[in-house]
Write a protein that holds these residues in place. Structure first.
Motif, short mmCIF file in Angstrom:
data_model
loop_
_atom_site.label_atom_id
_atom_site.label_comp_id
_atom_site.label_asym_id
_atom_site.label_seq_id
_atom_site.Cartn_x
_atom_site.Cartn_y
_atom_site.Cartn_z
N ILE A 1 -74.40 41.32 -9.57
CA ILE A 1 -73.38 42.29 -9.99
C ILE A 1 -72.63 42.79 -8.77
O ILE A 1 -71.39 42.93 -8.80
CB ILE A 1 -74.03 43.45 -10.76
CG1 ILE A 1 -74.64 42.93 -12.07
CG2 ILE A 1 -73.00 44.54 -11.06
CD1 ILE A 1 -75.30 44.00 -12.92
N ARG A 2 -73.34 43.05 -7.68
CA ARG A 2 -72.66 43.49 -6.46
C ARG A 2 -71.70 42.41 -5.97
O ARG A 2 -70.61 42.71 -5.49
CB ARG A 2 -73.69 43.82 -5.38
CG ARG A 2 -74.57 45.02 -5.67
CD ARG A 2 -75.23 45.54 -4.40
NE ARG A 2 -75.97 44.49 -3.69
CZ ARG A 2 -77.24 44.18 -3.94
NH1 ARG A 2 -77.91 44.82 -4.89
NH2 ARG A 2 -77.85 43.23 -3.23
N GLU A 3 -72.11 41.15 -6.10
CA GLU A 3 -71.25 40.06 -5.65
C GLU A 3 -69.97 39.98 -6.48
O GLU A 3 -68.88 39.78 -5.95
CB GLU A 3 -72.00 38.73 -5.72
CG GLU A 3 -71.21 37.55 -5.18
CD GLU A 3 -71.98 36.24 -5.21
OE1 GLU A 3 -71.40 35.20 -4.85
OE2 GLU A 3 -73.18 36.27 -5.60
N VAL A 4 -70.10 40.15 -7.80
CA VAL A 4 -68.93 40.11 -8.68
C VAL A 4 -67.99 41.27 -8.37
O VAL A 4 -66.77 41.09 -8.25
CB VAL A 4 -69.36 40.12 -10.16
CG1 VAL A 4 -68.14 40.33 -11.06
CG2 VAL A 4 -70.07 38.83 -10.53
N LEU A 5 -68.54 42.46 -8.25
CA LEU A 5 -67.70 43.62 -7.95
C LEU A 5 -67.00 43.45 -6.61
O LEU A 5 -65.81 43.76 -6.47
CB LEU A 5 -68.54 44.89 -7.95
CG LEU A 5 -69.11 45.33 -9.30
CD1 LEU A 5 -69.96 46.57 -9.15
CD2 LEU A 5 -67.99 45.58 -10.29
N GLY A 6 -67.73 42.94 -5.62
CA GLY A 6 -67.12 42.74 -4.31
C GLY A 6 -66.03 41.69 -4.33
O GLY A 6 -65.02 41.82 -3.64
N GLY A 7 -66.21 40.65 -5.14
CA GLY A 7 -65.23 39.56 -5.18
C GLY A 7 -64.01 39.86 -6.00
O GLY A 7 -62.93 39.34 -5.72
N LEU A 8 -64.15 40.70 -7.05
CA LEU A 8 -63.03 40.91 -7.97
C LEU A 8 -62.44 42.32 -7.93
O LEU A 8 -61.22 42.47 -7.94
CB LEU A 8 -63.47 40.57 -9.41
CG LEU A 8 -63.73 39.10 -9.70
CD1 LEU A 8 -64.29 38.92 -11.09
CD2 LEU A 8 -62.44 38.29 -9.54
N VAL A 9 -63.29 43.35 -7.93
CA VAL A 9 -62.73 44.70 -8.06
C VAL A 9 -63.32 45.72 -7.10
O VAL A 9 -62.86 46.86 -7.05
CB VAL A 9 -62.92 45.23 -9.50
CG1 VAL A 9 -62.20 44.37 -10.50
CG2 VAL A 9 -64.40 45.33 -9.87
#
Length: 648
Positions: free
Chosen positions: A103-111
């Motif tokens: 989840i941290r990776e997704v948030l960092g990559g997108l928003v």
């Protein structure tokens, strides 16, 4: 491999039109499927059927027990009034979702993090976000869901090059698991090649399946077409013989026809010649003269945010430039400046007396005033014919080439789809016969076949071309050089193309990478110096980059150049001595021989790919070999540039 979804004899009608006609297929665990096809051909309908959102007229769709599906549609359904955090992780406590690395990776990559300033932080309300920002939030929500099947409909729409690259890498690494499957509708061919292990083509009510991504799909499709042509030729020959026998009244002595069935040879023999950049530049110079558009110490800011900071840029006849940068960095603004449609705060724009500008913007609303006209009337109101590749072409023939066959030319403009309106915009711009063509995201809403037609058209277009696009395939296909806006008001040459841009972005601190809010300039930041190149750097940046290069304004030769005022002026590095220059010339010769060998090796791999287009395992191995060759070639090209600077 277990099937997650099965489709059996699926049939859907829309009025008198058949969208799906008895289609049977399945999605298994581990599949990553790309879906392609013409606009309106039924791709989104197919996804709706697979997700059980669309009712079948006949046939059935079955899911494995407990199947969890996460979707991103073209129109997102983010909850009104919710914050970004709520839309993505719901009401989960921060310690719950923040403890999961995915989840941290997704948030960092997108928003998250580097984009927090642009989106207003995770507490920003989704109602106030732009279309591109809402797309990022919708993607993040789908990616953090622990779904068995991920269904994405045009996920790269509104994403910049960096976002598309991140998404492709995430889907093929962190997200990918043997018990999951992905199906994605996309017209982004680079993304399709990077993500898909199989390709489905939706057309005429059927779905054709191909192994591999876009490259394998094109080869297999060409091979099927070749086999169909050979079969049709054989049938026609037999019919002609039968007719001759009937006319003569007795069987004639005829030899059996022989056919060359070597797929690779057929494909290679039909391969079009590469774009002759020198010849195109010669024609462009004849049409344009020596001057196109020059920017001298051009500066432009929105509030306190600089879009251009004392930029010096010289566009030359025949230049074919791709412009990349993060959303909000000022790419569209720069096109407006080049077109003379936006005044500068300071500095000067100089345009050649023979220049005729054609500017394709992202706004399709400019066609609203033509809503009641037929397509052919909207086209011929500009011009009834034009010159293309030195030959006269009627407007109706050009319209047919870009996806408007006879019946579609009689449709009202107001009844066109988004992709058709985009094509009509481009047609009207081209028919005005510009010799400076500025294209802002020309591939938006276009299907792959139309993209191919547009690329073929632009590949032989004579004039100066500047293209803003997140479509890496398009940029590499129709441009000879790429430059970047990194958000600090400067323009950087990219000898290494889009890959070099991504490396630069990855090496910048988070505040410098942050995108600007919609409608504003990019965030200021980044201390990376201008990148020297063969086209390189003129004026004030020339001192920081090591002096003027051939083709720059300072050098006085014809050729484009970019420059902007650096914060600190550094001394030029000392020139190479004669011994170093001789050594550099020897190295250049050695590198050129190595590049030639790699080119020949790549040619052999392409030949093998054509011959083994139906062998998935072989295609995977050959694709890996080709990527290795490309990587080695890119390293050698960088060495060549370094040695070329020493040899001058």
């Amino acid at each position: 491999m277990a099937n997650l979804v099965n489709l059996e004899r699926a049939t859907i009608h829309s009025g008198t039109r058949v969208i799906l006609d008895g289609v049977s297929l399945g999605i298994g665990t581990g599949d990553r499927i790309g879906v392609v096809g013409a606009n309106g051909g039924g791709k989104s309908t197919l996804l709706g059927v697979l997700a059980r959102r669309r009712t079948l007229d006949d046939g059935r769709v079955t899911h494995t027990g407990g199947l969890q599906i996460a979707e991103v549609a073209q129109d997102d359904d983010l909850p009104a009034g919710a914050t970004i955090r709520e839309a993505i992780v719901g009401d989960a406590a921060e310690h719950e979702w923040a403890s999961e690395s995915r989840i941290r990776e997704v948030l960092g990559g997108l928003v998250g993090d580097e984009r927090a300033g642009a989106l207003g932080g995770l507490g920003a309300v989704v109602d106030r976000l732009s279309g591109g920002e809402r797309r990022r939030v919708a993607l993040a929500r789908a990616l953090v869901a622990d779904a068995d099947l991920l269904m994405l409909d045009e996920p790269t729409n509104h994403l910049d090059v960096e976002g598309v690259t991140w998404l492709a890498r995430y889907l093929t690494t962190t997200w990918a698991r043997p018990d999951r499957a992905l199906i994605v509708v996309t017209h982004d061919r680079w993304f399709l090649d990077a993500v898909a292990t199989a390709t489905w083509e939706v057309h005429d009510g059927t779905v054709d399946a191909y192994d591999g991504g876009y490259a394998a799909y094109v080869l297999a499709r060409a091979e099927r077409a070749r086999i169909a042509a050979v079969t049709e030729e054989r049938r026609a020959n037999l019919l002609r013989k039968e007719l001759a026998w009937l006319r003569r009244g007795a069987p004639a002595r005829t030899s059996k026809p022989k056919f060359r069935l070597d797929a690779a040879a057929a494909l290679i023999s039909d391969e079009p010649p590469p774009r002759d950049s020198v010849e195109l530049m010669r024609f462009a110079t004849a049409r344009l003269g020596k001057d196109v558009v020059d920017l001298h110490d051009a500066s432009l800011a929105f509030g306190e945010r600089p879009m251009l900071a004392r930029v010096r840029w010289q566009l030359a006849p025949g230049d074919r430039i791709g412009l990349v940068g993060v959303n909000g960095a000022g790419k569209s603004t720069l096109l407006d400046v080049l077109a003379g449609e936006r005044p500068l705060d300071s500095g000067r724009r100089k345009q050649g007396v023979t220049v005729r500008v054609g500017h394709l913007t992202q706004d399709v609303r400019e066609l609203d005033e033509l809503a009641d006209r037929r397509v052919i009337e909207a086209i011929e109101s500009v011009r009834t014919s034009t010159m293309l590749a030195g030959k006269p072409v009627r407007a109706s023939a050009l319209a047919k080439r870009l996806g408007f066959p006879g019946p579609r030319q009689q449709v009202r403009v107001g009844d066109l789809s988004g992709g058709e309106r985009r094509r009509l915009q481009l047609l009207r711009v081209l028919l005005d016969e510009p010799n400076l063509l500025l294209l802002d995201e020309p591939t938006n809403d276009l299907d792959i076949d139309t993209l191919t037609a547009v690329e073929d058209l632009l590949d032989g277009w004579v004039g100066t071309l500047v293209v803003v696009s997140h479509d890496r395939y398009l940029l590499e296909r129709i441009t000879d050089r790429q430059v970047a806006l990194l958000g600090d008001g400067r323009i950087r040459d990219l000898p290494g193309g889009v890959d070099q841009y991504l490396q630069l972005r990855a090496g910048m601190p988070a505040p410098a990478r942050q995108a600007a809010p919609a409608g504003t300039a990019a965030g200021v930041g980044g201390d990376a110096p201008p990148i020297p190149s063969g086209a390189a750097v003129a004026g004030a940046a020339g001192a920081a980059a090591g002096g003027s290069a051939p083709g720059s304004a300072a050098g006085g030769a014809t050729g484009s150049s970019t420059a902007s005022e650096p914060a600190d002026r550094g001394a030029s590095p000392p020139a190479a001595n004669p011994a170093q220059q001789r050594e550099a010339r020897k190295n250049l010769a050695r590198i050129e021989r190595q590049l030639q060998r790699l080119t020949e090796k790549a040619g052999r791999i392409h030949t093998d790919m054509a011959a083994q287009a139906s062998d998935h395992a072989a295609m995977v191995r050959l694709s890996s070999d080709l990527r290795a060759v490309d990587t080695e070639r890119e390293a050698l090209e960088e060495d060549w540039l370094a040695q070329a600077e020493l040899a001058e």
